[in-house]
Each structure stands twice: as structure tokens, then as C-alpha cells.
Scaffold this active site. Structure first.
Site, PDB file in Angstrom:
ATOM      1  N   LYS A 178      35.259  36.394  42.422  1.00 58.40           N
ATOM      2  CA  LYS A 178      34.414  37.576  42.228  1.00 58.40           C
ATOM      3  C   LYS A 178      33.152  37.174  41.446  1.00 58.40           C
ATOM      4  O   LYS A 178      32.986  36.018  41.096  1.00 58.40           O
ATOM      5  CB  LYS A 178      35.195  38.670  41.501  1.00 58.40           C
ATOM      6  CG  LYS A 178      36.652  38.823  41.928  1.00 58.40           C
ATOM      7  CD  LYS A 178      36.880  39.213  43.382  1.00 58.40           C
ATOM      8  CE  LYS A 178      38.368  39.389  43.638  1.00 58.40           C
ATOM      9  NZ  LYS A 178      38.734  39.590  45.018  1.00 58.40           N
TER      10      LYS A 178
HETATM   11  C1  LIG Z   1      40.413  40.070  44.925  1.00 55.48           C
HETATM   12  C2  LIG Z   1      40.833  41.398  45.387  1.00 55.48           C
HETATM   13  C3  LIG Z   1      41.963  42.048  44.864  1.00 55.48           C
HETATM   14  C4  LIG Z   1      42.925  41.368  43.927  1.00 55.48           C
HETATM   15  O1  LIG Z   1      42.362  41.007  42.701  1.00 55.48           O
HETATM   16  P1  LIG Z   1      43.166  40.021  41.729  1.00 55.48           P
HETATM   17  O2  LIG Z   1      42.439  40.146  40.430  1.00 55.48           O
HETATM   18  O3  LIG Z   1      43.060  38.654  42.309  1.00 55.48           O
HETATM   19  O4  LIG Z   1      44.561  40.493  41.631  1.00 55.48           O
HETATM   20  C5  LIG Z   1      42.243  43.337  45.282  1.00 55.48           C
HETATM   21  N1  LIG Z   1      41.466  43.963  46.186  1.00 55.48           N
HETATM   22  C6  LIG Z   1      40.381  43.365  46.726  1.00 55.48           C
HETATM   23  C7  LIG Z   1      39.542  44.125  47.710  1.00 55.48           C
HETATM   24  C8  LIG Z   1      40.037  42.057  46.372  1.00 55.48           C
HETATM   25  O5  LIG Z   1      38.984  41.475  46.931  1.00 55.48           O
END
Ligand SMILES: *Cc1c(COP(=O)(O)O)cnc(C)c1O
Length: 387
Positions: free
Chosen positions: A185
Site C-alpha cells: 500500500k
Molecule cells: C491489501 C488489502 C486487504 C488486506 O490488508 P492487510 O493489511 O494485508 O490485511 C484488504 N482489502 C483490500 C482491497 C486490499 O487491497
């Protein structure tokens, strides 16, 4: 090798982690509390609660709302599988609806068609950082008395225009928004998540549930001059973030505006490099949305094979990823026939690719990506013309 993504972490983050380690308090403590305040201020949310990752942030959101067996939650199949899994964690039923192929985001009209008397909530994803149509979804949710949860995993720093003003995603516009700080992210704490809400009762529930249902947080007991005996009020979880992560997260938050502006410049440059290629579909912001460009996804021209293009780019040292997955095609969901048509979701998975994007990406590297992709697609076009 040009990677698909790269976090921007430097001395500031390393120093912050070091200070947290040496402070003597490394689990959830003062740094977590400060990170929550900083995040709430940045997005304009009354409350922010830090947790271990976004997957469990989504679970905590549903658990706090007491969503469970017999309840339906409408969401996009076209998302990382955690979006669907959190619904299953609660014993509720995910109801998948299709996306708008222009934004890769859930289509509010499809949501409207999928509402039944059992529908308790909608989880709307801001996919790849592109804000989904919150205005339509908020109206729909209010009209039907259902809860709107935003999966804002990718959307820290994205903005949406509401009544003429630019709001940050997370303000929140629905009841709850959930963020991720995974390294894929825009900002990262290694692993980490955040829930924002305007509802004090919900925030209180998140805090209770993330810490075993304990009536008194550790930090309060630690700082008290009176002996305190805690109670365990509900079956909770251990979903805490550490102070080491939060200290890093605070430094990342300081960088967020700069990271987003660099990504926006890179996205604009991709537009210039690839804009006029016949049949290639570039992502575009609706006029009410500003993406943080967590990912840059292009739709391939007809008949171009996704895997072949990706392999060829990889052979040239350029990492790509296929379009966002569809949960309904994966083993935990594949044995149930989807209730609603998911054609656009499947097309997006099979006929688009994600190109490298990260704040420190050089102009030269970006040109290499643009040229390599154009060459590849040109070759396809020539082959077809020859047939
Ligand atoms: C990355 C992601 C998640 C999960 O996030 P984590 O922090 O890795 O658990 C959930 N939903 C979406 C749309 C994502 O891109």
C-alpha cells in the site's frame, strides 16, 4: 529489475523504530495512541483505532456490528480475498456483485439489485486507491437502512468531492472505513491496519474487541497509582498493533502527501506514455475522485494474451501483476454459484495488468516500462494485421 511496488522507508522510520525499541514499551502503548490521533487528524475522522492489519480491521468492523449467521453482506468479488473472507469469519454470507469496468469499483446499481431482507451491510472497496461512488452508496445504504463499510485498504491519501469540498477517504462517509499498512500500500508499518468512524460507541467496541475484551487497557493499568483489577467483558481478540509499528507509521503519515503527489505525477506520465495506444484502456478518475494511485491498472486491447505480455515484460526485467483477483473463482467460494452476474469482474481480472508504480520510480524506468509495453502490443497488432 523494475519491481511492481517499493515502499519508501528511510532513516526517519529507522530512527523512530529504534526509539520505540529503546523506550521499554513495545506493545500497544503511547506510540499507537499518537498514531491514531495523527491518522484521525489527517483524514478528518473523529475516531481512529489501530490494529494488526486490514483483514482483521474488516473482521472487527463486522464483529462490532454483530453481523453473523443468516446475515448477508454485499461486496465486490473483484477484490483481494480478505474482503470476502472477513464476512465468512463472522458466519455471514458474502453476496458478490459486479463492478463498473471504468473504475474497477463496485457498481451501486448492482448493489441496489442485490439487496434482500437479510442484507445487513455493504463492504465497498476503494480498489487500487480509486474512490468508489460513495455518494450513491451512502444514499442507497440510508434508504435501505443498511450499514456501509469502506474497505479503504489501498486508499490512504485518496480523496473524494462531497458537497464541493475534497474529503479524505476515511472521514468516514460510511459507518466505518478500514485501512491497510501492508508494504504493497502507499504507506506501511510492515503489517498494520486502522479503523475510522464517527460513532463513539463503535470505536469503544473496536478497542474492547482488539484487546481480549479487557475493561482496562494495559497502558492505563501501568500508569495508575491505584491497584486496578480488569474484567473481561466479551469474547475478544488480540488484534493489537505494536508501538514499534506505530512509530514507523507516524513517520510514514508525514510523508503521505508527498508520496501521493509523486504517485499522481507518475500516473499522469503513464497517461502520456500510453495514452494514444489503440485499444489500450487507461484508468481514469471520475471528476469527483482523486486517487492515491496505489496501483496503476491498464486494460489490454482485445485478443492480447495477458500472460504472454506479462512474461515478455518480466523477461525484460519489468514486474507486472494480473488484474485484481475475483474471490468467487477461488476454492473457498467456487462451490457456490454466484447469485449475480460477475462478467465485468472476470474480464477485469483476465484482460488487465498492473504496471510498476512507486514514489521513487525514476522517469527513465517509467519510460522503459512504457516503451516495452508499447512494443509488445505493437507486435500483437502486426501479427493480427498479417492474419
Ligand atoms: C491489501 C488489502 C486487504 C488486506 O490488508 P492487510 O493489511 O494485508 O490485511 C484488504 N482489502 C483490500 C482491497 C486490499 O487491497
Amino acid at each position: 529489475m523494475i519491481p511492481i511496488a517499493l515502499p519508501l522507508l528511510a532513516e526517519e522510520e529507522a530512527d523512530a523504530a529504534r526509539a520505540a525499541v529503546l523506550s521499554g514499551w513495545v506493545s500497544q502503548g503511547p506510540q499507537v495512541a499518537a498514531f491514531e490521533r495523527d491518522f484521525a487528524d489527517l483524514v478528518g475522522a473523529p475516531y481512529a483505532c489501530a490494529v494488526s492489519n486490514c483483514t482483521i480491521a474488516l473482521h472487527l468492523a463486522l464483529a462490532a456490528l454483530e453481523i453473523g449467521p443468516g446475515d448477508e453482506v454485499i461486496t465486490a468479488s473483484h477484490s483481494f480475498i480478505a474482503t470476502a473472507n472477513c464476512i465468512r469469519y463472522c458466519g455471514a454470507t458474502p453476496v458478490f456483485v459486479d463492478i463498473d469496468p471504468g473504475t474497477y469499483n463496485i457498481d451501486p446499481n448492482r448493489v441496489a439489485e442485490a439487496i434482500t431482507p437479510r442484507t445487513r451491510a455493504v463492504i465497498a472497496v476503494h480498489q487500487m486507491g480509486m474512490p468508489c461512488d460513495l455518494a450513491a452508496l451512502v444514499t442507497l445504504a440510508e434508504r435501505h437502512g443498511i450499514i456501509l463499510i469502506e474497505d479503504a485498504a489501498c486508499a490512504a491519501g485518496s480523496q473524494i468531492r462531497v458537497d464541493g469540498d475534497w474529503d479524505c477517504i476515511g472521514k468516514p462517509h460510511g459507518q466505518i472505513a478500514c485501512f491497510s499498512f501492508h508494504p504493497r500500500k502507499v504507506i506501511t508499518t510492515g503489517e498494520g491496519g486502522m479503523l475510522t468512524t464517527a460513532d463513539a460507541k463503535l470505536d469503544h467496541k473496536f478497542r474492547l474487541l482488539r484487546q481480549h475484551g479487557m475493561s482496562v487497557p494495559d497502558i492505563v493499568r501501568h500508569g495508575s497509582s491505584q491497584v486496578i483489577f480488569e474484567d473481561y467483558l466479551v469474547v475478544g481478540f488480540n488484534y493489537r498493533m505494536t508501538d514499534i509499528q506505530a512509530a514507523v507509521g507516524r513517520k510514514q503519515l508525514e510523508r503521505l502527501p508527498e508520496l501521493v503527489s509523486r504517485r499522481r505525477a507518475i500516473a499522469a506520465r503513464y497517461g502520456e506514455l500510453l495514452g494514444n495506444f489503440e485499444g489500450l484502456r487507461l484508468p481514469a478518475e471520475p471528476d469527483w475522485a482523486r486517487s492515491n494511485w496505489q496501483s496503476y491498472c491498464v486494460g489490454l486491447p482485445d485478443r492480447v494474451d495477458q500472460r504472454t505480455v506479462m512474461q515478455s515484460l518480466l523477461d525484460q526485467g519489468i514486474a507486472t501483476r494480473r488484474g485484481i483477483m475475483c474471490s468467487h473463482r477461488e476454492a473457498p467460494y467456487a462451490n457456490e454459484k454466484p447469485r449475480h452476474d460477475l462478467q465485468q469482474s472476470e474480464l477485469a481480472q483476465d484482460h488487465s495488468i498492473l504496471l510498476p508504480i512507486y514514489a521513487q520510480m525514476s522517469k527513465e524506468d517509467q519510460e522503459r516500462v512504457g516503451c516495452a509495453l508499447r512494443r509488445e502490443l505493437q507486435a500483437y497488432a502486426l501479427q493480427q494485421a498479417a492474419r
